[in-house]
Structure formats: structure tokens, C-alpha cells
Design an enzyme around this catalytic site. Sequence first.
Site, PDB file in Angstrom:
ATOM      1  N   HIS A  64     -11.951 -24.388 -25.096  1.00 38.42           N
ATOM      2  CA  HIS A  64     -11.436 -25.164 -26.236  1.00 38.42           C
ATOM      3  C   HIS A  64      -9.934 -25.460 -26.120  1.00 38.42           C
ATOM      4  O   HIS A  64      -9.486 -26.573 -26.420  1.00 38.42           O
ATOM      5  CB  HIS A  64     -11.730 -24.425 -27.537  1.00 38.42           C
ATOM      6  CG  HIS A  64     -11.779 -25.307 -28.737  1.00 38.42           C
ATOM      7  ND1 HIS A  64     -12.578 -25.065 -29.806  1.00 38.42           N
ATOM      8  CD2 HIS A  64     -11.108 -26.448 -29.043  1.00 38.42           C
ATOM      9  CE1 HIS A  64     -12.404 -26.014 -30.725  1.00 38.42           C
ATOM     10  NE2 HIS A  64     -11.518 -26.865 -30.270  1.00 38.42           N
ATOM     11  N   TYR A  75     -15.627 -23.876 -35.149  1.00 39.60           N
ATOM     12  CA  TYR A  75     -15.924 -24.716 -36.322  1.00 39.60           C
ATOM     13  C   TYR A  75     -16.812 -23.971 -37.334  1.00 39.60           C
ATOM     14  O   TYR A  75     -16.932 -24.392 -38.483  1.00 39.60           O
ATOM     15  CB  TYR A  75     -16.622 -26.028 -35.932  1.00 39.60           C
ATOM     16  CG  TYR A  75     -15.824 -26.952 -35.034  1.00 39.60           C
ATOM     17  CD1 TYR A  75     -14.478 -26.733 -34.765  1.00 39.60           C
ATOM     18  CD2 TYR A  75     -16.432 -28.062 -34.446  1.00 39.60           C
ATOM     19  CE1 TYR A  75     -13.774 -27.576 -33.924  1.00 39.60           C
ATOM     20  CE2 TYR A  75     -15.726 -28.919 -33.610  1.00 39.60           C
ATOM     21  CZ  TYR A  75     -14.394 -28.659 -33.349  1.00 39.60           C
ATOM     22  OH  TYR A  75     -13.705 -29.497 -32.514  1.00 39.60           O
TER      23      TYR A  75
END
Length: 276
Positions: free
Chosen positions: A105, A47
Site C-alpha cells: 500500500h 479500508y
Amino acid sequence: MNFVKTKGAAIPALGFGTFRMPGADTQRMVSHVLKNGYRHIDTAQIYGNEADVGEGIRQSGIARSEIFLTTKVWVENYRHDAFLASVDESLKKLKTDYVDLLLLHWPNDAVPLAEQIGALNEVAKSGRVRDIGVSNFTTALMDEAVKLSTLPVVNNQIEYHPYLDQRPVIAKAGELGMSLTAYFAMADGKVLDEPVLKEIAAARGRSIAQVVLRWIVQQGFVTLSKTVSEARAAENAAIFDFELSSEEMAMISALAKADGRIVSPEGLAPDWDKAV
Ligand SMILES: NC(=O)c1ccc[n+]([C@@H]2O[C@H](COP(=O)([O-])OP(=O)(O)OC[C@H]3O[C@@H](n4cnc5c(N)ncnc54)[C@H](OP(=O)(O)O)[C@@H]3O)[C@@H](O)[C@H]2O)c1
């Protein structure tokens, strides 16, 4: 604060998401939501805002021990040495010496899962991570991860909203004693136009966002929600003072569609479980 508890982990049922959130918004909102009762923040290496999350936490003045902080290792860091170095880098950016939950992830077979799970266990045993988990894992991968891990794999963070049937993963999580965290609860905004949800929300005097988030936490899962608006953050947190009836829960679950999945990036997406 409501918690989802499993295998020694206690995860606040509502987490604040920070995906697609620019740095300044991240700092402002993380600080704001922590000052206003949120206790769970979700970020990820990819991110690009871990440093802003760290700064937001600092600005909030809330003690680190009061906060449940999750980050996720990006797939390019799955080789053992890169994995460990990336976690140290995350901790530095987050201005903390541990995260509460560290997730893989996305599944990625460029590096053996055993190596990824080994590295997760290693950082947890060293104290840099309290609990370990995965994200976007299918039932087969959940089984594999649990078999390869010495420590409990406490969480799978998955796309989940009224348009996506996740019953296979939900059943597997129940079998393995793994908690689930829902992301994309609003189906990227699509639920906000749903007539069935409009009807339930109107009857209850609640917003559609509240109804959807309630539908998730009432199933015993953790839900994430992201917003750059202080007012919406308050709205999304007010989901623990009402209960949906079993009929309403069923009406929402019945909205699932065969093509309801939104997040399936090429090169990352596994062979998804088929909906029931
Ligand atoms: N593990 C993974 O692979 C993965 C993938 C995706 C996301 N995630 C995590 O899950 C979190 C949540 O997913 P998401 O970011 O897509 O957000 P979301 O919670 O599904 O929200 C989507 C959009 O809905 C809007 N919204 C929020 N509350 C609202 C409300 N009360 N009324 C109307 N609109 C509202 C927000 O826009 P505004 O900001 O304009 O309010 C937001 O952009 C992410 O931030 C991230 O932490 C994880």
C-alpha cells in the site's frame, strides 16, 4: 471492457474504488456496479471493508472469474509472517481464494523492501495472488522493487489527476513495462470547479468527471473512481465511447501545479519525485 495489458497481466481500465466507503454502501455499490458492467474492484486491508466487498461480490451474482479484484497489504503487516497471515485474512474476508492483484500500500522502510517483495512473490507463487504490484512508489523505489522481485511487478497505483504532474513516474513505468493506476482522479472533488475542464466538458456534452477519467484512460493507464451514487457510477463508466483531441489532452495536462499533490501522509510518504 477495455484492458491495460502488461507482462501477462490484463487489468480492466476502469476500477471501482472503495476508500472511505462505509460497509453498507460498499456492499450496495459493489453489487450494483458489478451488475452494471464494472469488472474491477479496488479495496485495501486498511479500508476496513474487505468483508463488505466480498459480500457485494457475492450479492452481485457475477462469477468470481469475471472480476478483477485488487487489495493492498497495510504497512504494519510487512514482516514476512504477518504479511502471509494478513493475506489469508484478506482472502477470508473477501470470500475468495485468490486476488488478481496484491499491492504494497505504501513504501515503508521499517521492514526491508526485500522482505516485503519476497512475501509478495511467495503469496503469488502459492496461487493466492495472480499478479503483484506496489502503490505510492517513487521512480527509485520502482527500480528497487523490480530488481528485488523474481516475478514481474506489474502495477504502481499512484495519485494522478489534472493538478499533479506525474511525468517522472510515467516515464519510469514505461521503461520498466509497469502499468499505472490512478487514484484521486477527481483531486478529491477539486477538478469539478475547474474552468478549463468545464469548457471541454460543455463542448463535448460530457461531465467533468467523464473528461478527467477519459484523460487518464486515454494515456493508457487504469483509473479508479469511487462513488456512493448509482447514477454517478454509470456516468463514470461511460468514458470509452469518445476521444479527447490531442489539444484537449494537452490543455488538461497543463493544469498541473507545483503543489498539486493531495495525498502525502506524514510517516508514510516517500521522498516524492520532483515534477519535471
Ligand atoms: N493507493 C492509495 O494509497 C489510494 C489512496 C486513495 C485512494 N485510493 C483508491 O482510489 C479510489 C478512488 O479515489 P477516491 O475514493 O478519492 O475517489 P475519486 O474517484 O477521486 O472521487 C472522489 C469523490 O468524487 C465524487 N465523485 C465520483 N464520481 C463523481 C461524479 N461523476 N461527479 C461528481 N462527483 C463524483 C465521489 O463522491 P460521492 O461518493 O459522493 O459520489 C468521491 O468521494 C479509492 O476509492 C481507492 O480505492 C488508493
